[in-house]
Design an enzyme around this catalytic site. Structure first.
Site, PDB file in Angstrom:
ATOM      1  N   ASP A 146     -10.749  22.840 -48.348  1.00 20.98           N
ATOM      2  CA  ASP A 146     -10.254  22.549 -47.004  1.00 20.98           C
ATOM      3  C   ASP A 146      -8.736  22.392 -46.955  1.00 20.98           C
ATOM      4  O   ASP A 146      -8.213  21.668 -46.124  1.00 20.98           O
ATOM      5  CB  ASP A 146     -10.927  21.267 -46.488  1.00 20.98           C
ATOM      6  CG  ASP A 146     -10.672  21.017 -45.011  1.00 20.98           C
ATOM      7  OD1 ASP A 146     -10.338  21.979 -44.294  1.00 20.98           O
ATOM      8  OD2 ASP A 146     -10.795  19.859 -44.580  1.00 20.98           O
ATOM      9  N   HIS A 155      -5.826  23.521 -35.463  1.00 27.51           N
ATOM     10  CA  HIS A 155      -6.034  22.600 -34.342  1.00 27.51           C
ATOM     11  C   HIS A 155      -5.336  23.076 -33.072  1.00 27.51           C
ATOM     12  O   HIS A 155      -5.207  22.309 -32.124  1.00 27.51           O
ATOM     13  CB  HIS A 155      -5.587  21.169 -34.679  1.00 27.51           C
ATOM     14  CG  HIS A 155      -6.328  20.560 -35.825  1.00 27.51           C
ATOM     15  ND1 HIS A 155      -6.201  19.230 -36.176  1.00 27.51           N
ATOM     16  CD2 HIS A 155      -7.209  21.093 -36.695  1.00 27.51           C
ATOM     17  CE1 HIS A 155      -6.964  18.981 -37.218  1.00 27.51           C
ATOM     18  NE2 HIS A 155      -7.586  20.094 -37.545  1.00 27.51           N
ATOM     19  N   ASP A 163     -17.810  21.416 -38.894  1.00 24.07           N
ATOM     20  CA  ASP A 163     -17.339  21.355 -37.514  1.00 24.07           C
ATOM     21  C   ASP A 163     -15.943  21.945 -37.387  1.00 24.07           C
ATOM     22  O   ASP A 163     -15.252  22.167 -38.387  1.00 24.07           O
ATOM     23  CB  ASP A 163     -17.352  19.914 -37.005  1.00 24.07           C
ATOM     24  CG  ASP A 163     -16.460  18.986 -37.821  1.00 24.07           C
ATOM     25  OD1 ASP A 163     -16.414  19.135 -39.050  1.00 24.07           O
ATOM     26  OD2 ASP A 163     -15.799  18.109 -37.232  1.00 24.07           O
ATOM     27  N   GLU A 195     -16.099  16.028 -39.375  1.00 27.38           N
ATOM     28  CA  GLU A 195     -14.866  15.704 -40.095  1.00 27.38           C
ATOM     29  C   GLU A 195     -13.697  15.536 -39.139  1.00 27.38           C
ATOM     30  O   GLU A 195     -12.855  14.655 -39.319  1.00 27.38           O
ATOM     31  CB  GLU A 195     -14.555  16.818 -41.110  1.00 27.38           C
ATOM     32  CG  GLU A 195     -13.419  16.501 -42.067  1.00 27.38           C
ATOM     33  CD  GLU A 195     -12.059  17.026 -41.595  1.00 27.38           C
ATOM     34  OE1 GLU A 195     -11.057  16.760 -42.280  1.00 27.38           O
ATOM     35  OE2 GLU A 195     -12.012  17.708 -40.541  1.00 27.38           O
ATOM     36  N   GLU A 196     -13.654  16.375 -38.111  1.00 28.82           N
ATOM     37  CA  GLU A 196     -12.468  16.452 -37.265  1.00 28.82           C
ATOM     38  C   GLU A 196     -12.310  15.272 -36.308  1.00 28.82           C
ATOM     39  O   GLU A 196     -11.207  15.009 -35.841  1.00 28.82           O
ATOM     40  CB  GLU A 196     -12.478  17.761 -36.460  1.00 28.82           C
ATOM     41  CG  GLU A 196     -12.453  19.029 -37.310  1.00 28.82           C
ATOM     42  CD  GLU A 196     -11.119  19.261 -38.005  1.00 28.82           C
ATOM     43  OE1 GLU A 196     -10.234  18.388 -37.925  1.00 28.82           O
ATOM     44  OE2 GLU A 196     -10.972  20.312 -38.642  1.00 28.82           O
ATOM     45  N   ASP A 216     -10.311  26.473 -40.288  1.00 33.26           N
ATOM     46  CA  ASP A 216     -10.389  25.089 -40.746  1.00 33.26           C
ATOM     47  C   ASP A 216     -11.713  24.532 -40.259  1.00 33.26           C
ATOM     48  O   ASP A 216     -11.835  24.155 -39.110  1.00 33.26           O
ATOM     49  CB  ASP A 216      -9.201  24.296 -40.179  1.00 33.26           C
ATOM     50  CG  ASP A 216      -9.296  22.808 -40.414  1.00 33.26           C
ATOM     51  OD1 ASP A 216     -10.104  22.384 -41.252  1.00 33.26           O
ATOM     52  OD2 ASP A 216      -8.569  22.060 -39.735  1.00 33.26           O
ATOM     53  N   HIS A 244     -16.346  21.103 -44.545  1.00 33.24           N
ATOM     54  CA  HIS A 244     -16.971  20.550 -43.339  1.00 33.24           C
ATOM     55  C   HIS A 244     -17.312  21.669 -42.368  1.00 33.24           C
ATOM     56  O   HIS A 244     -16.618  22.693 -42.298  1.00 33.24           O
ATOM     57  CB  HIS A 244     -16.082  19.495 -42.674  1.00 33.24           C
ATOM     58  CG  HIS A 244     -14.760  19.989 -42.171  1.00 33.24           C
ATOM     59  ND1 HIS A 244     -14.601  20.547 -40.911  1.00 33.24           N
ATOM     60  CD2 HIS A 244     -13.528  20.010 -42.740  1.00 33.24           C
ATOM     61  CE1 HIS A 244     -13.337  20.879 -40.742  1.00 33.24           C
ATOM     62  NE2 HIS A 244     -12.648  20.566 -41.826  1.00 33.24           N
TER      63      HIS A 244
END
Length: 489
Positions: A171, A459, A80, A147-148, A117, A78
């Site tokens: 991922d 994150h 984003d 995705e996030e 990520d 992904h």
């Protein structure tokens, strides 16, 4: 340091692509710039591509000479990234490039998330497509959006957008581990209409700030026992009930899939009570630091006077209800798997709280590898919200990925890893949401495995990717693709 951080790192082609990706703003739902970069990259290399209505991109890569009869392999990631930064960091995720640094064998960003990520996975897919030393059959690079914040890119894929029947999801975040299953999940939001009253005439405004926590991914790190800033803020406000104070604003956390690192409230107190308030805060902080001294020993709870007038504040009853709902809302691991040792089966994350348009809004996310358990814990969260008059709403959620121990692509990846590195990799399911759950529903029968280098602190601004494992990750990817003909035996 930024560009110098990657100088001399191998494989050079992968690190160069990763650096280019980090210089392109790519928040969830605002991926236009990174998608334009990928399309320009495809044009430059004369690779054909197609894009769907939501932005997902599929790029076709021709086979190396002589390997045209290999099965098509989909490389998926992904585009984003989670946008988190430390308080006091001056960074605009919609306009500014990330500033990279190298520390003790790791690449990190200065004060912000790094976006490894899933930037490392995307960079690896680009690199392998350009690398003339890499031998592979026909490839499809599938790059999904958003995705996030909801997996909406994957959720909107249409039949036929990809054609390969084998897929490598790039991922994952642990070297030496192959994932063949993941949790499903959904989000639950509570809305509470603020009841207000006039502020006391002699009250002064103060900011009550919880900071210094590490945070982290609410799936893969929910079992690490990290402190939750929203919970700590609620505990502090509860401890202050012996003082006559009022709340004018409350906020904390940003994303459904991140454990909150910071939270704050604006409180109004009589200046004569300031000393007592500080004493209570210091005792509360000392107690909580003792509870979390291993995972979050840098916790700080700070009271700071601010020069701002608030004519209205939350009523005492609303404040009491709000504190109680934040204390009562479950957070953390709820059940461990009875079938797979060490696997978190069910969890929930108290992700955020904010004051907005006359409401306090509480965000949570639930995960489980069992569908019925997701709905049960969701009902629990909703019940807590409704007990104090809140209005709750849950998303449709996303499906889990059921492990397939007979997976051909998993067995090939396992064998290649063992041949290359002389050690036995682990085969696991993960308590995070991977797009493979949705992809399996969209493309029935597709055979998938997920792997990647070691990434920690995803994150959060502590995010880092371990340099030596990126090298292994790329070698593994090259090795699996070079032996893809084994999948048809």
């Amino acid at each position: 340091m930024s560009g110098k951080a990657i100088e001399g790192l191998q494989p050079e082609i992968l690190w160069n692509r990763f650096y280019e990706i980090t210089q392109i703003p790519r928040p969830s739902k605002k991926e236009e710039k990174i998608l334009n970069y990928l399309k320009s990259w495809a044009d430059k290399n004369k690779f054909s591509y197609k894009q769907d209505k939501v932005g997902n991109l599929a790029i076709s890569i021709p086979a190396s000479s002589g390997l045209e009869d290999y099965p098509i392999i989909v490389l998926q990631g992904h585009v984003d990234m989670v946008c988190e930064m430390n308080k006091g960091t001056n960074h605009n995720f919609e306009t500014d490039p990330l500033k990279l640094k190298q520390e003790n064998g790791w690449i990190r960003a200065e004060g912000t998330t790094l976006g490894s990520d899933n930037g490392i996975g995307v960079a690896a897919a680009l690199a392998i497509s350009e690398d003339t030393s890499a031998m592979h059959g026909p490839l499809e690079l599938l790059f999904t959006v958003d995705e996030e914040t909801g997996l909406t890119g994957a959720d909107n894929l249409k039949p036929g957008f990809i054609t390969g029947k084998y897929l490598l999801n790039l991922d994952s975040e642990e070297d030496g581990i192959f994932y063949i299953g993941c949790a499903g999940g959904l989000d639950t939001v509570g809305n509470f209409d603020i009841q207000k009253e006039a502020a006391g005439k002699n009250a002064s405004s103060y900011e009550l700030l919880v900071s210094g926590l590490k945070g982290g991914h609410s799936g893969s790190e929910i079992n690490t026992g990290k402190a939750n800033a929203v919970k700590i803020l609620a505990r502090t406000l509860d401890a202050l009930k012996v003082i006559d104070y009022s709340v004018a604003n409350i906020s904390g956390g940003l994303l459904r899939n991140a454990i909150p690192r910071e939270a704050e409230a604006v409180i109004l107190i009589n200046p004569s009570d300031e000393k007592k308030v500080l004493e209570i805060i210091n005792v509360t902080c000392e107690n909580i630091v003792n509870e979390y001294k291993t995972s979050d020993g840098d916790l700080k709870i700070i009271l700071k006077k601010i020069n701002k007038h608030f004519p209205d504040v939350f009523t005492k009853q609303f404040t009491n209800n709000l504190i109680n709902v934040l204390l009562a809302t479950p957070h953390g691991v709820l059940e461990m798997s009875q079938d797979i040792p060490g696997l978190v089966e069910t969890s929930t994350n108290l992700a955020s709280v904010k004051t907005e348009n006359g409401k306090v809004i509480i965000g949570t996310s639930q995960r489980s590898s069992i569908d019925s358990a997701i709905h049960y814990v969701t009902k629990t969260v909703i019940a807590v919200f409704e007990l104090v008059g809140g209005h709750a709403k849950s998303s449709d959620g996303y499906p889990g990925w059921k492990p397939n121990l007979d997976s051909k692509i998993m067995k090939l990846s396992h064998n290649v890893y063992k041949e290359l590195f002389g050690s036995e990799p682990e085969i696991k399911a993960i308590h995070a949401g991977l797009e493979c759950g949705i992809l399996g529903n969209k493309y029935p029968g597709i055979d998938m495995v997920s792997f990647g280098p070691t990434i920690t602190g995803a994150h959060s601004p502590d995010e880092g990717v371990e340099i030596k494992t990126v090298t292994k990750f790329y070698e593994l990817l090259k090795g699996v693709l070079s032996k893809a003909s084994d999948l048809e035996k």
